[in-house]
Design an enzyme around this catalytic site. Structure first.
Site, PDB file in Angstrom:
ATOM      1  N   SER A 145      11.628 -22.707   8.578  1.00 38.00           N
ATOM      2  CA  SER A 145      12.796 -23.370   9.864  1.00 38.00           C
ATOM      3  C   SER A 145      11.905 -24.229  11.123  1.00 38.00           C
ATOM      4  O   SER A 145      10.458 -22.665  11.193  1.00 38.00           O
ATOM      5  CB  SER A 145      13.946 -22.881  10.121  1.00 38.00           C
ATOM      6  OG  SER A 145      14.486 -23.318  11.421  1.00 38.00           O
ATOM      7  N   TYR A 158      18.772 -15.886  12.525  1.00 41.09           N
ATOM      8  CA  TYR A 158      18.238 -16.437  11.243  1.00 41.09           C
ATOM      9  C   TYR A 158      17.147 -16.931  12.210  1.00 41.09           C
ATOM     10  O   TYR A 158      15.804 -16.708  11.157  1.00 41.09           O
ATOM     11  CB  TYR A 158      19.450 -18.219  11.793  1.00 41.09           C
ATOM     12  CG  TYR A 158      18.471 -18.911  10.854  1.00 41.09           C
ATOM     13  CD1 TYR A 158      18.910 -19.091   9.758  1.00 41.09           C
ATOM     14  CD2 TYR A 158      17.709 -19.770  11.712  1.00 41.09           C
ATOM     15  CE1 TYR A 158      18.725 -20.674   9.409  1.00 41.09           C
ATOM     16  CE2 TYR A 158      17.227 -21.211  10.550  1.00 41.09           C
ATOM     17  CZ  TYR A 158      17.638 -21.614   9.546  1.00 41.09           C
ATOM     18  OH  TYR A 158      17.220 -22.210   8.904  1.00 41.09           O
TER      19      TYR A 158
END
Length: 263
Positions: A145, A158
């Site tokens: 990401s 995350y």
């Protein structure tokens, strides 16, 4: 059919980014092990979506492995090896999100996100990479990401896990250098998936915006191009990394973030 005869595991592939990647690989002839949760109808729809793209001789399998459990991951890899004969491509894509301030972040959620987003990629890699090196060909693609490179508030687990994925990618790339195996991370920004569409819908309802205005607001905060990437585009990126033209690309964290990380 550049991947005819190759076999791939794509985790988290019953919808969204993973499904787009599985379809792209299948369209180039690869056998596919799908993985993910969903209702029986949703899983069957994912199988059909991949089969319609696949070469007629391709084998499409499905595993309901819980990617937070090492034993489930090992069973999935063993099933893929038994069904295909070998695993040539691993795409670590499975993921979820939870947002909260660090001091309020539930410990169980932290443990689950680290297991799913980071440890799962370690397990699939450790269980497949030795055989790839023996056969002198393999592709490991980690869907990281933009949050593997930069941070945002409320996303401690995350962001930590995705930074870890980028680090794992680099280590595996160094350990496989010169063997015919590559390991890379794709770092998307906003991607228009069913889960992101739910965020758009929630923002539209909360702030009484049109769907298009809600999309613009979401994108405008981070993504300079003000356009979403799509699962299909990420699938094409994975195909490139599996191609001979990408054999000297390894250990890279490759952004697909509309300029997010360039700011």
């Amino acid at each position: 059919m550049q991947l005819k005869g190759k076999s791939a595991i794509v985790t988290g592939s019953t919808s969204g980014i993973g499904l787009g990647i599985a379809q792209a690989l299948a369209a180039q002839g690869a056998n596919i092990m799908l993985n993910g949760f969903g209702t029986a109808e949703e899983i069957e729809a994912a199988k059909v979506a991949v089969k319609t793209k696949a070469h007629p001789e391709a084998v499409i399998l499905y595993s309901n492995a819980d990617m937070t459990k090492a034993s489930d991951i090992e069973a999935m890899v063993n099933d893929a090896k038994a069904g295909f004969g070998a695993v040539d491509i691993v795409v670590n894509n499975a993921g979820v999100q939870h947002t909260a301030l660090v001091e309020e972040f539930p410990v169980a959620k932290w443990d689950m996100l680290l297991a799913l987003l980071l440890s799962a990629a370690f397990h699939t890699t450790r269980l497949t990479v030795a055989d790839m090196k023996t056969r002198k060909w393999g592709r490991i693609v980690n869907i990281a990401s933009v949050h593997g490179l930069v941070a945002s508030t409320m996303k401690s687990a995350y962001v930590s896990a995705k930074h870890g994925v980028v680090g794992l990618t680099k280590v595996v790339a160094l350990e496989t250098a010169g063997t015919g195996v590559t390991c890379n991370a794709i770092c998307p920004g906003w991607v228009l998936t069913p889960l992101v569409q739910k965020q758009i819908d929630a923002l539209a309802a909360k702030e009484q915006l049109s769907n298009e205005d809600a999309k613009a607001k979401l994108l405008g905060e981070k993504q300079p191009t003000k356009a979403f990437a799509t699962p299909e585009e990420i699938g094409e990126f994975v195909l490139f990394l599996c191609s001979e033209g990408a054999q000297q690309i390894t250990g890279a964290a490759l952004t697909m973030d509309g300029g997010w990380s360039a700011q």
